[in-house]
Write a protein that holds these residues in place. Structure first.
Motif, PDB file in Angstrom:
ATOM      1  N   LEU A 295       4.842  -6.725   3.791  1.00 55.69           N
ATOM      2  CA  LEU A 295       4.637  -7.535   2.590  1.00 55.69           C
ATOM      3  C   LEU A 295       3.716  -6.841   1.594  1.00 55.69           C
ATOM      4  O   LEU A 295       2.890  -6.009   1.949  1.00 55.69           O
ATOM      5  CB  LEU A 295       4.088  -8.919   2.954  1.00 55.69           C
ATOM      6  N   GLY A 296       3.872  -7.225   0.332  1.00 52.55           N
ATOM      7  CA  GLY A 296       3.048  -6.678  -0.733  1.00 52.55           C
ATOM      8  C   GLY A 296       1.804  -7.504  -0.961  1.00 52.55           C
ATOM      9  O   GLY A 296       1.845  -8.737  -0.931  1.00 52.55           O
ATOM     10  N   ALA A 297       0.680  -6.839  -1.168  1.00 57.72           N
ATOM     11  CA  ALA A 297      -0.594  -7.521  -1.405  1.00 57.72           C
ATOM     12  C   ALA A 297      -1.542  -6.570  -2.113  1.00 57.72           C
ATOM     13  O   ALA A 297      -1.392  -5.347  -2.039  1.00 57.72           O
ATOM     14  CB  ALA A 297      -1.203  -7.986  -0.081  1.00 57.72           C
ATOM     15  N   ASN A 298      -2.531  -7.141  -2.782  1.00 61.49           N
ATOM     16  CA  ASN A 298      -3.616  -6.339  -3.352  1.00 61.49           C
ATOM     17  C   ASN A 298      -4.753  -6.269  -2.340  1.00 61.49           C
ATOM     18  O   ASN A 298      -5.034  -7.245  -1.640  1.00 61.49           O
ATOM     19  CB  ASN A 298      -4.130  -6.966  -4.645  1.00 61.49           C
ATOM     20  N   ARG A 299      -5.370  -5.115  -2.267  1.00 60.60           N
ATOM     21  CA  ARG A 299      -6.491  -4.981  -1.357  1.00 60.60           C
ATOM     22  C   ARG A 299      -7.624  -4.230  -2.044  1.00 60.60           C
ATOM     23  O   ARG A 299      -7.407  -3.485  -3.017  1.00 60.60           O
ATOM     24  CB  ARG A 299      -6.079  -4.267  -0.061  1.00 60.60           C
ATOM     25  N   ALA A 300      -8.842  -4.439  -1.557  1.00 57.67           N
ATOM     26  CA  ALA A 300     -10.027  -3.799  -2.137  1.00 57.67           C
ATOM     27  C   ALA A 300     -10.703  -2.922  -1.104  1.00 57.67           C
ATOM     28  O   ALA A 300     -10.673  -3.211   0.104  1.00 57.67           O
ATOM     29  CB  ALA A 300     -11.008  -4.860  -2.636  1.00 57.67           C
ATOM     30  N   GLU A 301     -11.279  -1.837  -1.589  1.00 58.73           N
ATOM     31  CA  GLU A 301     -12.055  -0.931  -0.747  1.00 58.73           C
ATOM     32  C   GLU A 301     -13.254  -0.483  -1.571  1.00 58.73           C
ATOM     33  O   GLU A 301     -13.153   0.433  -2.375  1.00 58.73           O
ATOM     34  CB  GLU A 301     -11.186   0.254  -0.319  1.00 58.73           C
ATOM     35  N   GLY A 302     -14.362  -1.171  -1.379  1.00 58.00           N
ATOM     36  CA  GLY A 302     -15.512  -0.936  -2.243  1.00 58.00           C
ATOM     37  C   GLY A 302     -15.179  -1.361  -3.660  1.00 58.00           C
ATOM     38  O   GLY A 302     -14.604  -2.436  -3.889  1.00 58.00           O
ATOM     39  N   PRO A 303     -15.469  -0.502  -4.642  1.00 62.62           N
ATOM     40  CA  PRO A 303     -15.169  -0.865  -6.033  1.00 62.62           C
ATOM     41  C   PRO A 303     -13.705  -0.642  -6.419  1.00 62.62           C
ATOM     42  O   PRO A 303     -13.293  -1.015  -7.513  1.00 62.62           O
ATOM     43  CB  PRO A 303     -16.075   0.063  -6.836  1.00 62.62           C
ATOM     44  N   ILE A 305      -9.532  -1.035  -6.129  1.00 64.09           N
ATOM     45  CA  ILE A 305      -8.495  -1.963  -5.702  1.00 64.09           C
ATOM     46  C   ILE A 305      -7.160  -1.225  -5.679  1.00 64.09           C
ATOM     47  O   ILE A 305      -6.940  -0.281  -6.441  1.00 64.09           O
ATOM     48  CB  ILE A 305      -8.423  -3.212  -6.605  1.00 64.09           C
ATOM     49  N   TYR A 306      -6.276  -1.677  -4.797  1.00 59.72           N
ATOM     50  CA  TYR A 306      -5.010  -0.990  -4.568  1.00 59.72           C
ATOM     51  C   TYR A 306      -3.861  -1.993  -4.556  1.00 59.72           C
ATOM     52  O   TYR A 306      -4.007  -3.122  -4.087  1.00 59.72           O
ATOM     53  CB  TYR A 306      -5.031  -0.246  -3.228  1.00 59.72           C
ATOM     54  N   ASN A 307      -2.736  -1.528  -5.055  1.00 60.23           N
ATOM     55  CA  ASN A 307      -1.469  -2.261  -4.932  1.00 60.23           C
ATOM     56  C   ASN A 307      -0.829  -1.753  -3.648  1.00 60.23           C
ATOM     57  O   ASN A 307      -0.392  -0.605  -3.575  1.00 60.23           O
ATOM     58  CB  ASN A 307      -0.592  -1.968  -6.150  1.00 60.23           C
ATOM     59  N   ALA A 308      -0.768  -2.604  -2.637  1.00 59.76           N
ATOM     60  CA  ALA A 308      -0.458  -2.116  -1.291  1.00 59.76           C
ATOM     61  C   ALA A 308       0.733  -2.837  -0.670  1.00 59.76           C
ATOM     62  O   ALA A 308       1.142  -3.918  -1.099  1.00 59.76           O
ATOM     63  CB  ALA A 308      -1.678  -2.287  -0.392  1.00 59.76           C
ATOM     64  N   LEU A 309       1.281  -2.202   0.353  1.00 56.42           N
ATOM     65  CA  LEU A 309       2.196  -2.833   1.301  1.00 56.42           C
ATOM     66  C   LEU A 309       1.511  -2.821   2.654  1.00 56.42           C
ATOM     67  O   LEU A 309       0.932  -1.806   3.054  1.00 56.42           O
ATOM     68  CB  LEU A 309       3.523  -2.071   1.392  1.00 56.42           C
ATOM     69  N   ALA A 310       1.582  -3.941   3.346  1.00 52.93           N
ATOM     70  CA  ALA A 310       0.940  -4.059   4.656  1.00 52.93           C
ATOM     71  C   ALA A 310       1.973  -4.441   5.705  1.00 52.93           C
ATOM     72  O   ALA A 310       2.836  -5.290   5.459  1.00 52.93           O
ATOM     73  CB  ALA A 310      -0.174  -5.102   4.610  1.00 52.93           C
ATOM     74  N   LEU A 311       1.876  -3.797   6.855  1.00 49.37           N
ATOM     75  CA  LEU A 311       2.728  -4.134   7.995  1.00 49.37           C
ATOM     76  C   LEU A 311       1.949  -5.088   8.882  1.00 49.37           C
ATOM     77  O   LEU A 311       0.898  -4.740   9.418  1.00 49.37           O
ATOM     78  CB  LEU A 311       3.115  -2.867   8.757  1.00 49.37           C
ATOM     79  N   ILE A 312       2.466  -6.310   9.026  1.00 47.71           N
ATOM     80  CA  ILE A 312       1.791  -7.363   9.764  1.00 47.71           C
ATOM     81  C   ILE A 312       2.450  -7.535  11.131  1.00 47.71           C
ATOM     82  O   ILE A 312       3.675  -7.712  11.226  1.00 47.71           O
ATOM     83  CB  ILE A 312       1.826  -8.701   8.998  1.00 47.71           C
ATOM     84  N   GLY A 313       1.626  -7.454  12.190  1.00 46.19           N
ATOM     85  CA  GLY A 313       2.127  -7.613  13.542  1.00 46.19           C
ATOM     86  C   GLY A 313       1.719  -8.936  14.158  1.00 46.19           C
ATOM     87  O   GLY A 313       1.334  -9.885  13.452  1.00 46.19           O
ATOM     88  N   ALA A 314       1.785  -8.994  15.474  1.00 50.16           N
ATOM     89  CA  ALA A 314       1.478 -10.227  16.201  1.00 50.16           C
ATOM     90  C   ALA A 314       0.060 -10.696  15.899  1.00 50.16           C
ATOM     91  O   ALA A 314      -0.871  -9.888  15.782  1.00 50.16           O
ATOM     92  CB  ALA A 314       1.652  -9.989  17.697  1.00 50.16           C
ATOM     93  N   GLY A 315      -0.084 -12.021  15.765  1.00 51.05           N
ATOM     94  CA  GLY A 315      -1.392 -12.598  15.516  1.00 51.05           C
ATOM     95  C   GLY A 315      -1.926 -12.356  14.128  1.00 51.05           C
ATOM     96  O   GLY A 315      -3.105 -12.620  13.851  1.00 51.05           O
ATOM     97  N   GLY A 316      -1.100 -11.838  13.215  1.00 51.97           N
ATOM     98  CA  GLY A 316      -1.530 -11.552  11.843  1.00 51.97           C
ATOM     99  C   GLY A 316      -2.296 -10.255  11.711  1.00 51.97           C
ATOM    100  O   GLY A 316      -2.942 -10.026  10.679  1.00 51.97           O
TER     101      GLY A 316
END
Length: 505
Positions: A295-303, A305-316
């Motif tokens: 799924l697509g989501a925005n994520r932050a790493e310190g200052p 921010i990234y337009n990201a895709l995340a692979l989600i497994g069991a238990g989130g």
């Protein structure tokens, strides 16, 4: 002598502007490739009527401005999502984009217009310079290869040549097939002279027949991918009154029916920061019933921010992430963004200042039960080089996109056409999931095996086609063509230099 030799420059420019607009009819959604061919046939008459390089440049600029102005008319749509903030930029954006891209064509016409050459040699040189200009357009200032000439062939068997030549090679073949007969027509030649100049077109036709005859039958892989399309209009997508509805819609689609082997949500499908979305990710994983979710989501790493895709497994659990690396200028980031924001100028998808940061580059994600996938977020599927940027050859390509920005006419369909091109070029299936559509499964020969139409919500379970053997273009990329063009241009310049030497006799 050209048929248009007696015309004033402004008359030729107006004709060129109109012909350029006609040429754009070959692109999606119209896909009238014969209109493009017809417009290109008239191009030598305009070019040969130019008495010098300056007038040739203006003629090429006018043709390309008409072409890009029509092809990219959808580009005003993002400015209309938030009219109060961005609406004033819309006409400037279209004019500057079309006129700016047309400068590549102006340079190509100018370089090919040396008067010492005969008309045939000048037009053949134009084939080379235009091909090089179109290639440069895909790389200079991060590149923007949208509306490339090869895109007119997506609905035809000629698109299969992309596996061998790539888009720039197919553009070169198109120009080489069409412009020489155009010279004959411009000079009033017929009969044998015209037929001889049609030989490259005949060769292109035979090549198309050959690749079509070599088409490999494809069988199903037995792996089922679920495409989730929430259909969130852009003006409602981040509205707190609406985004819970779109999130619940995607969770419901994920939980429906028999569990597939992979679930894919579109770009920025999660309305929360990825690192703060633990409870929601647990709900998504529960709905998936053990199936991995990309799924697509925005994520932050310190200052940053990234337009990201995340692979989600069991238990989130977040198994892997990919950060978009090829960002949209003035859409996802703005050069000198913190300064320009003080004047009300910021990117559409940014939340403040400089906007998103670029990820490190293309990567593959290991998807359990499926194999290695190369993720492409939105705009990245426009670039052939981004689909072949990893050392490991993937099993499939995945494009997650939010085409709600592009309106409902040409933009989404042109974006889809370019995704189909990437699949052919790499010989890989493409899983394409778009927020408002068109979501589709594309086989490695560019055919759409199943799709969710533009502007509707829903999900689709579809068999993942197998990958084909690595293609010639997938192995080599654009470098061989670039070297060939440069060598031919250098040879032409050397010959021209000799012709300009004074006669010692």
């Amino acid at each position: 002598m050209s048929l248009l030799a007696g015309w004033y420059l402004w008359q030729r420019m107006m004709l060129a502007l109109g012909l350029g607009a006609v040429a754009a009819l070959g692109l999606a959604p119209m896909s009238l490739w014969l209109a493009t061919i017809g417009a290109l046939l008239a191009l030598p008459a305009l070019f040969l009527a130019s008495p010098g390089w300056r007038q040739a440049a203006w003629t090429g600029w006018a043709f390309a401005t008409g072409y890009f102005g029509h092809a990219l008319a959808w580009i005003v749509e993002p400015f209309l999502v938030d009219v109060a903030r961005h609406g004033w930029m819309a006409p400037f954006a279209l004019v500057l984009m079309a006129g700016g891209l047309a400068l590549f064509w102006a340079a190509a016409f100018a370089l090919a217009a040396a008067p010492a050459r005969g008309p045939e040699r000048r037009v053949m040189l134009l084939v080379l310079t235009l091909s090089l200009a179109e290639m440069a357009r895909g790389y200079v200032f991060t590149g923007f290869p949208w509306a490339g000439l090869a895109q007119i062939w997506v609905e035809t068997d000629a698109a299969l040549l992309l596996a061998w030549t790539g888009p720039h090679g197919l553009a070169l073949a198109t120009l080489a097939a069409v412009l020489p007969p155009g010279v004959a027509l411009a000079r009033g030649l017929g009969g044998r002279a015209l037929l001889l100049r049609c030989v490259p077109a005949l060769a292109l036709g035979l090549a198309i027949l050959a690749v079509d005859g070599a088409r490999v039958p494809l069988e199903g892989s037995g792996k089922v991918v679920r495409l989730v399309q929430p259909n969130a209009p852009q003006h409602q997508k981040w509205d707190p009154d609406w985004y819970p509805l779109f999130l619940e819609r995607q969770i419901r689609f994920t939980a429906a029916g028999t569990a597939p082997d992979l679930v894919v949500w579109p770009e920025s499908a999660l309305p929360y920061w990825l690192d703060d979305a633990g409870p929601v990710l647990e709900r998504i994983a529960a709905a998936a019933r053990g199936t991995p979710v990309l799924l697509g989501a925005n994520r932050a790493e310190g200052p940053r921010i990234y337009n990201a895709l995340a692979l989600i497994g069991a238990g989130g659990r977040i198994e892997a992430t990919y950060d978009k690396h090829h960002l949209v200028p003035f859409g996802e980031y703005v050069p000198l963004g913190d300064l320009l924001e003080q004047f009300g100028i910021s990117g559409f998808a940014t939340r403040s200042g400089r906007g998103f940061s670029a990820g490190p580059g293309p990567v593959t994600l290991a998807i359990p039960g499926i194999g290695a996938a190369l993720p492409l977020i939105c705009y990245e599927a426009v670039f052939p080089r981004d689909a072949r940027g990893t050392a490991e050859r993937p099993r499939l390509l995945v494009q997650a996109t939010n085409d709600a920005w592009f309106g409902t006419w040409a933009g989404p369909y042109q974006h889809l056409a370019q995704a189909r091109m990437r699949a052919i070029e790499q010989g890989l299936p493409m899983v394409r999931v778009a927020n408002t559509g068109v979501s589709a499964m594309i086989d490695p020969q560019g055919r759409i095996t199943a799709a969710l139409a533009l502007g509707r919500e829903g999900y689709l379970d579809v068999d993942l086609p197998p990958a084909l053997a690595p293609t010639v273009y997938g192995r080599t990329g654009d470098l061989p063509l670039l070297v060939t063009l440069l060598v031919l241009l250098a040879a032409a310049a050397r010959i021209q230099g000799r012709n300009l030497l004074p006669n010692s006799d």
